[in-house]
Design a protein around this motif. Structure first.
Motif, mmCIF file in Angstrom:
data_model
loop_
_atom_site.group_PDB
_atom_site.id
_atom_site.type_symbol
_atom_site.label_atom_id
_atom_site.label_comp_id
_atom_site.label_asym_id
_atom_site.label_seq_id
_atom_site.Cartn_x
_atom_site.Cartn_y
_atom_site.Cartn_z
ATOM 1 N N GLN A 166 -28.554 -0.057 -12.707
ATOM 2 C CA GLN A 166 -27.780 -0.892 -13.171
ATOM 3 C C GLN A 166 -27.567 -0.599 -14.792
ATOM 4 N N VAL A 167 -28.527 -0.966 -15.455
ATOM 5 C CA VAL A 167 -28.743 -1.095 -17.116
ATOM 6 C C VAL A 167 -28.073 0.555 -17.533
ATOM 7 N N VAL A 168 -28.297 1.666 -17.000
ATOM 8 C CA VAL A 168 -27.783 2.902 -17.134
ATOM 9 C C VAL A 168 -26.200 3.041 -16.752
ATOM 10 N N GLU A 169 -25.912 2.352 -15.677
ATOM 11 C CA GLU A 169 -24.674 2.744 -15.039
ATOM 12 C C GLU A 169 -23.735 1.620 -15.549
ATOM 13 N N GLN A 170 -24.072 0.297 -15.660
ATOM 14 C CA GLN A 170 -23.147 -0.661 -15.727
ATOM 15 C C GLN A 170 -23.403 -1.309 -17.378
ATOM 16 N N LEU A 171 -24.546 -1.872 -17.616
ATOM 17 C CA LEU A 171 -24.692 -2.491 -18.666
ATOM 18 C C LEU A 171 -24.540 -1.669 -19.675
ATOM 19 N N ALA A 172 -24.332 -0.328 -19.543
ATOM 20 C CA ALA A 172 -24.152 0.809 -20.586
ATOM 21 C C ALA A 172 -23.021 0.592 -21.484
ATOM 22 N N HIS A 173 -22.128 -0.083 -21.060
ATOM 23 C CA HIS A 173 -20.860 -0.423 -21.896
ATOM 24 C C HIS A 173 -21.196 -1.388 -22.996
ATOM 25 N N VAL A 174 -22.077 -2.394 -22.691
ATOM 26 C CA VAL A 174 -22.379 -3.459 -23.398
ATOM 27 C C VAL A 174 -23.289 -2.921 -24.275
#
Ligand SMILES: NC(=O)c1ccc[n+]([C@@H]2O[C@H](COP(=O)([O-])OP(=O)(O)OC[C@H]3O[C@@H](n4cnc5c(N)ncnc54)[C@H](O)[C@@H]3O)[C@@H](O)[C@H]2O)c1
Length: 335
Positions: A166-174
Motif C-alpha cells: 500500500q505504501v508503494v501503491e497508494q500512499l505514493a501520491h502523498v
C-alpha cells in the motif's frame, strides 16, 4: 494532432483514454495489452488499433508519445520499447517496483532525452500554491501523511512482489507531494501490521485470492534533509476510501492538504478554506501533452523526479519488511 499509444488497458488506462480523447487535437492511435481482449475493448471505445505486443503497437503507424499504464511489477520492457524509439514517455505511478530496474530505466531516460511525465497528479492540485507560499516564509517542521482506504479489487495488488504494497501503491501520491514540499528524505523507519487471512472480512480480497502478504496497516517516520519530520499512516483494512492527505505544522500555522482542497489555520480568526479548482487527473494529461508539443519546457512530474519518490516509498516498504531503519537509495547509486 498528437497521436498517443496506450500500453496497458486496465482501469487507469481507461481514464487516460477518456481524458486524452476529450483534449483538442489529441487522438489515441494504438492500445497494447498482454490481454488482446482488454486492448480491443479499450481501443474500440476510442477508435484505435489494438495489439497484444508493445513493439507492434509502437511501429504500426505514426505515434507521438506513449503512456505506460501497467501494474508495478510489469515496468521495464514497455518503457525500454518507448525510449528505444525516442518517444515522449508518460508512466503511471509507481514508476516501477524493483530498484535495479529503476536504475536501468533512469539511464535510458537520460540517454533518450525525451519529454517525460508521470501519474503523480497531486502535483497538479492548484491549492498547493497556498501551501508553497506559506512555506516560503514559515518552515514546515512536522507533517503527517495518510491514506486510509480499502484494498483495490485487483489480484496483483495483494502480493508484495507484484504491487509493492500500500505504501508503494497508494500512499505514493502523498509521499511524492511531501518530497515536492520538503525536499529529499535521508532516513525512514516503518512498521507493518497484518490481519491473519482467516480474520479478514469476507469480500476483502478479490475472488479466487485466498491470502495476501500486503500489510493491512503501516505506520512510520521519515526524516528529511531540510529538517522536516513526517509521520505516515496507511491502512487498506477499511471498506471504502476514508481519506488521504498531508497535514503540516509550520511556525504559527497548520495546513491540511487533501485532494479536494486545503485548510490553512493561522490560529487567528476563521481558518482559510481553499477548494480545489481544476481536476488534477485532467490537468496532468493536459500538462504532459503541452510538454510533448513544446508549449512548456517540461511536464510537472518528470520521470526522474518520480523515480526519487518511488525510492522513498520503497525505503518505507523495505523498512517495514525488515523491521529496521533504511536510508532511501539515491539516484545513480545502486547500494
Ligand atoms: N494516478 C492514479 O490516480 C492511478 C489510478 C489508478 C491506478 N494507477 C496506477 O496505474 C497502474 C495500473 O493500475 P490499473 O488499475 O490500471 O491496473 P489494472 O490491473 O486494471 O490494469 C493493468 C493492465 O495492464 C496490463 N498489463 C500487465 N502487464 C503488461 C505488459 N507488460 N504490457 C502491456 N500490458 C500489461 C494488464 O493485462 C491489465 O489490463 C498501477 O500502478 C496503479 O497504481 C494510478
Amino acid at each position: 494532432m498528437t497521436r498517443i499509444a496506450l500500453i496497458g488497458a486496465g482501469g487507469v488506462a481507461q481514464r487516460h483514454a477518456r481524458v486524452l480523447s476529450d483534449l483538442p487535437d489529441v487522438s489515441i492511435a494504438a492500445v497494447a495489452d498482454v490481454s488482446l481482449p482488454a486492448a480491443t475493448a479499450l481501443a474500440d471505445t476510442v477508435g484505435a488499433r489494438a495489439f497484444d505486443d508493445v513493439e507492434a503497437a509502437l511501429d504500426d503507424g505514426p505515434v507521438d508519445a506513449a503512456y505506460v499504464c501497467v501494474p508495478p511489477f510489469a515496468h521495464g520492457a514497455p518503457e525500454e520499447a518507448v525510449l528505444a524509439r525516442r518517444l515522449p514517455l508518460f508512466v503511471e505511478k509507481p514508476v516501477g517496483l524493483d530498484l535495479d530496474t529503476l536504475d536501468r530505466l533512469e539511464s535510458l531516460v537520460e540517454e533518450a532525452g525525451v519529454v517525460t511525465g508521470t501519474g503523480y497528479h497531486w502535483r497538479c492540485l492548484d491549492h498547493l500554491a497556498v501551501a508553497r507560499e506559506l512555506f516560503a516564509t514559515s518552515r514546515p517542521l512536522l507533517a503527517h501523511g495518510y491514506w486510509l482506504d480499502k484494498r483495490p479489487p485487483v489480484t496483483w495488488w495483494q502480493r508484495r512482489d507484484r504491487s509493492g504494497g500500500q505504501v508503494v501503491e497508494q500512499l505514493a501520491h502523498v509521499l511524492d507531494l511531501a518530497r515536492s514540499l520538503f525536499g529529499e528524505a535521508v532516513e525512514v523507519h516503518a512498521f507493518g501490521a497484518r490481519l491473519a487471512d482467516e480474520d479478514r472480512r469476507p469480500g476483502t480480497l478479490p475472488e479466487g485470492v485466498t491470502g495476501t502478504d500486503v500489510d493491512d496497516a503501516t505506520g512510520g517516520v521519515v526524516r528529511f534533509a531540510s529538517g522536516t519530520v513526517l509521520t505516515i499512516g496507511a491502512s487498506c483494512a477499511l471498506s471504502r476510501k476514508f481519506g488521504a492527505g498531508l497535514d503540516v505544522v509550520a511556525a504559527g500555522a497548520h495546513v491540511s492538504i487533501g485532494e479536494e482542497g486545503l485548510v490553512l489555520d493561522r490560529g487567528t480568526g476563521e481558518p482559510e478554506r481553499h477548494e480545489r479548482g481544476a481536476d488534477p487527473r485532467v490537468a496532468v494529461d493536459e500538462n504532459f501533452v503541452a510538454a510533448v508539443r513544446g508549449e512548456i519546457p517540461a511536464a510537472i512530474a518528470p520521470w526522474a523526479d518520480a523515480a526519487s519518490s518511488h525510492r522513498l516509498a520503497m525505503a518505507l516498504a523495505d523498512s517495514a519488511a525488515a523491521d529496521k531503519p533504511v536510508v532511501p537509495r539515491r539516484s545513480g547509486t545502486s547500494a
